[in-house]
Design a protein around this motif. Structure first.
Motif, mmCIF file in Angstrom:
data_model
loop_
_atom_site.group_PDB
_atom_site.id
_atom_site.type_symbol
_atom_site.label_atom_id
_atom_site.label_comp_id
_atom_site.label_asym_id
_atom_site.label_seq_id
_atom_site.Cartn_x
_atom_site.Cartn_y
_atom_site.Cartn_z
ATOM 1 N N PRO A 84 0.816 -1.226 0.000
ATOM 2 C CA PRO A 84 0.000 0.000 0.000
ATOM 3 C C PRO A 84 0.850 1.278 0.000
ATOM 4 C CG PRO A 84 -0.728 -1.526 1.726
ATOM 5 C CD PRO A 84 0.539 -2.066 1.182
ATOM 6 N N VAL A 85 2.019 1.228 0.642
ATOM 7 C CA VAL A 85 2.893 2.411 0.678
ATOM 8 C C VAL A 85 3.433 2.699 -0.717
ATOM 9 C CG1 VAL A 85 4.920 3.436 1.767
ATOM 10 C CG2 VAL A 85 3.498 1.833 3.053
ATOM 11 N N LEU A 86 3.792 1.641 -1.441
ATOM 12 C CA LEU A 86 4.269 1.823 -2.813
ATOM 13 C C LEU A 86 3.154 2.373 -3.695
ATOM 14 C CD1 LEU A 86 6.455 -1.387 -3.387
ATOM 15 C CD2 LEU A 86 7.219 0.920 -2.844
ATOM 16 N N MET A 87 1.904 1.901 -3.455
ATOM 17 C CA MET A 87 0.769 2.418 -4.229
ATOM 18 C C MET A 87 0.585 3.912 -3.970
ATOM 19 S SD MET A 87 -0.299 0.117 -6.214
ATOM 20 C CE MET A 87 -1.704 0.993 -6.873
ATOM 21 N N GLU A 88 0.777 4.309 -2.712
ATOM 22 C CA GLU A 88 0.655 5.724 -2.357
ATOM 23 C C GLU A 88 1.737 6.545 -3.070
ATOM 24 O OE1 GLU A 88 -1.466 7.560 -0.976
ATOM 25 O OE2 GLU A 88 -0.301 9.395 -0.638
ATOM 26 N N LEU A 89 2.961 6.012 -3.143
ATOM 27 C CA LEU A 89 4.049 6.698 -3.850
ATOM 28 C C LEU A 89 3.716 6.809 -5.340
ATOM 29 C CD1 LEU A 89 7.080 5.092 -2.027
ATOM 30 C CD2 LEU A 89 6.716 7.551 -2.258
ATOM 31 N N LYS A 90 3.138 5.747 -5.881
ATOM 32 C CA LYS A 90 2.750 5.773 -7.292
ATOM 33 C C LYS A 90 1.687 6.857 -7.520
ATOM 34 C CE LYS A 90 0.767 3.106 -11.014
ATOM 35 N NZ LYS A 90 -0.241 2.113 -11.364
ATOM 36 N N ARG A 91 0.724 6.925 -6.574
ATOM 37 C CA ARG A 91 -0.352 7.904 -6.682
ATOM 38 C C ARG A 91 0.211 9.324 -6.708
ATOM 39 N NH1 ARG A 91 -3.545 11.143 -4.031
ATOM 40 N NH2 ARG A 91 -2.335 10.979 -2.123
ATOM 41 N N ARG A 92 1.348 9.505 -5.986
ATOM 42 C CA ARG A 92 1.977 10.834 -5.963
ATOM 43 C C ARG A 92 2.890 11.052 -7.165
ATOM 44 N NH1 ARG A 92 3.468 12.193 0.318
ATOM 45 N NH2 ARG A 92 1.714 11.100 1.259
ATOM 46 N N GLY A 93 2.858 10.134 -8.095
ATOM 47 C CA GLY A 93 3.587 10.330 -9.352
ATOM 48 C C GLY A 93 5.031 9.859 -9.336
ATOM 49 N N VAL A 94 5.400 9.036 -8.359
ATOM 50 C CA VAL A 94 6.779 8.527 -8.308
ATOM 51 C C VAL A 94 6.884 7.288 -9.196
ATOM 52 C CG1 VAL A 94 8.586 7.575 -6.822
ATOM 53 C CG2 VAL A 94 7.050 9.352 -5.939
ATOM 54 N N PRO A 95 7.812 7.293 -10.177
ATOM 55 C CA PRO A 95 7.992 6.081 -10.974
ATOM 56 C C PRO A 95 8.721 5.009 -10.156
ATOM 57 C CG PRO A 95 9.331 7.907 -11.837
ATOM 58 C CD PRO A 95 8.714 8.379 -10.564
ATOM 59 N N ILE A 96 8.160 3.802 -10.146
ATOM 60 C CA ILE A 96 8.735 2.707 -9.359
ATOM 61 C C ILE A 96 9.000 1.516 -10.270
ATOM 62 C CG2 ILE A 96 8.422 1.167 -7.372
ATOM 63 C CD1 ILE A 96 6.261 3.149 -6.382
ATOM 64 N N ASP A 97 10.231 1.001 -10.209
ATOM 65 C CA ASP A 97 10.550 -0.221 -10.940
ATOM 66 C C ASP A 97 10.805 -1.333 -9.932
ATOM 67 O OD1 ASP A 97 10.507 1.061 -13.462
ATOM 68 O OD2 ASP A 97 12.480 1.905 -13.020
ATOM 69 N N GLY A 98 10.495 -2.553 -10.348
ATOM 70 C CA GLY A 98 10.665 -3.686 -9.443
ATOM 71 C C GLY A 98 11.728 -4.649 -9.934
ATOM 72 N N ILE A 99 12.405 -5.292 -8.977
ATOM 73 C CA ILE A 99 13.267 -6.427 -9.297
ATOM 74 C C ILE A 99 12.737 -7.595 -8.473
ATOM 75 C CG2 ILE A 99 15.590 -7.401 -9.175
ATOM 76 C CD1 ILE A 99 16.729 -4.622 -9.489
ATOM 77 N N ALA A 100 12.191 -8.613 -9.175
ATOM 78 C CA ALA A 100 11.614 -9.770 -8.490
ATOM 79 C C ALA A 100 12.709 -10.803 -8.261
ATOM 80 C CB ALA A 100 10.481 -10.359 -9.321
ATOM 81 N N ILE A 101 12.949 -11.111 -6.983
ATOM 82 C CA ILE A 101 14.058 -11.999 -6.615
ATOM 83 C C ILE A 101 13.575 -13.449 -6.540
ATOM 84 C CG2 ILE A 101 15.782 -12.511 -4.828
ATOM 85 C CD1 ILE A 101 16.193 -9.808 -6.182
ATOM 86 N N ARG A 102 14.282 -14.344 -7.201
ATOM 87 C CA ARG A 102 13.989 -15.788 -7.129
ATOM 88 C C ARG A 102 12.495 -16.061 -7.248
ATOM 89 N NH1 ARG A 102 18.229 -18.842 -5.863
ATOM 90 N NH2 ARG A 102 16.855 -20.611 -5.688
ATOM 91 N N ASP A 103 11.913 -15.609 -8.328
ATOM 92 C CA ASP A 103 10.458 -15.690 -8.434
ATOM 93 C C ASP A 103 10.027 -16.277 -9.769
ATOM 94 O OD1 ASP A 103 8.080 -15.302 -7.124
ATOM 95 O OD2 ASP A 103 8.558 -13.228 -6.606
ATOM 96 N N ARG A 104 8.792 -16.819 -9.785
ATOM 97 C CA ARG A 104 8.197 -17.302 -11.029
ATOM 98 C C ARG A 104 7.228 -16.251 -11.544
ATOM 99 N NH1 ARG A 104 7.653 -22.238 -8.187
ATOM 100 N NH2 ARG A 104 9.078 -23.813 -8.990
ATOM 101 N N GLY A 105 7.076 -16.180 -12.884
ATOM 102 C CA GLY A 105 6.176 -15.206 -13.493
ATOM 103 C C GLY A 105 4.763 -15.290 -12.947
#
Lengths: 175, 137
Positions: A84-105
């Protein structure tokens, strides 16, 4: 002289006790801080983790404006709390990129469907090799990267709602 | 909630986080030796002196954590590619600090560590000196 030497072992022992007491009193800091803060992002190129988002490369982090790079995983419990905190940052216009660690699609897709999706790019890092290159040691971790691709801040652990201001301030300072 | 309960709740939260492991299989060289025994010996020696980032206090050779496996794979792949072990250690120190290495270099901060055994040995000899003199008499 002889008398004084008799006291020496006791003095050494007292010194030892003081060192131990000092060590016990100081709260341990298990967090490992990346030494790359203030340095350019190491070069990397990650394949897309899910079909809906492009993958992530270090070139994507030199777009002229500061971005957040969030190291996360679908199997990571604090990442759910952080969503939810990341969603709030997105809502404020912050571009966020993710790196998924040891994960399946499919696991990442299910995680995003359940916890909503704040990401622009998501790269997949199946063997933690980019995580190691970043000096990151766990999930979640968030890096503030300025427009030239220089790491400005490493936030270890989930971003709590009360830490939102620190992240915004770091993003402002990186402008 | 009383403060100590709060800290227990936080501890539980942290412990679940560290226990969480991914469902992906281990990396290529996490648990597989290199084909060349000489290279494997080099990799093994290096892995025993690198600290696991998750279970701090174990070497990556001893740890079962996912990240330790990924670090072993990184070490073996780079050794396989012909990189020198000390270059790999330097690469990790550049990212995680001296902390990640179990082999402390000789520098102002660590010289007492290296000097202590010599100093203690000399002090012991000096203390024993009196005893030997006594026996001879």
């Amino acid at each position: 002289m002889k008398r004084l030497i008799l006291w020496a072992p006791l003095a050494v022992f007292a010194g030892f006790l003081m060192v131990v007491a000092f060590g016990l009193k100081r709260p341990p800091d298990p967090a490992i801080h990346s030494k790359l803060v203030g340095k350019p992002m190491p070069a990397f190129e990650l394949k897309p983790a899910v079909a809906e988002h492009p993958g992530l490369s270090s070139e994507d982090l030199k777009q002229g404006a500061p971005r957040l790079v969030n190291v996360f995983a679908s199997w990571c419990v604090p990442c759910i709390a952080e969503a939810p905190v990341l969603m709030e940052l997105k809502r404020r216009g912050v571009p966020i990129d993710g790196i998924a660690i040891r994960d399946r699609g499919e696991d990442v897709a299910a995680f995003l469907a359940r916890n909503r999706d704040p990401y622009a790019h998501i790269g997949t890092d199946p063997n933690s090799q980019v995580q190691l290159a970043l000096g990151s040691s766990g999930v979640p971790e968030t890096f503030v990267v300025d427009g030239k691709g220089v790491i400005r801040l490493q936030h270890i652990g989930a971003i709590n709602p009360n830490e939102l201001g620190d992240i915004i301030a770091a993003l402002e300072a990186a402008k | 909630m009383r403060p100590w309960r709060h800290s227990i709740a936080v501890l539980l939260l942290v412990s679940t986080a560290t226990l969480a492991q991914s469902s992906l299989p281990p990396a290529r060289y996490a648990n597989t030796q290199l084909e060349d025994p000489r290279q494997e010996a080099e990799a093994k020696a290096l892995m025993e002196t690198l600290r696991c980032l998750v279970c701090q206090g174990q070497s990556i050779a001893d740890s079962d954590a996912d990240l330790a496996g990924d670090m072993r794979s990184l070490v073996r792949q780079r050794i396989k590619a012909g990189e020198r072990p000390e270059a790999i250690r330097a690469w990790l120190i550049e990212r995680y600090g001296e902390w990640v290495s179990y082999s402390p270099p000789l520098e102002p901060l660590t010289w007492p560590l290296w000097a202590a055994p010599v100093v203690l040995l000399l002090a012991g000899l000096w203390l024993a000196r009196g005893r030997f003199r006594l026996k001879r008499r």
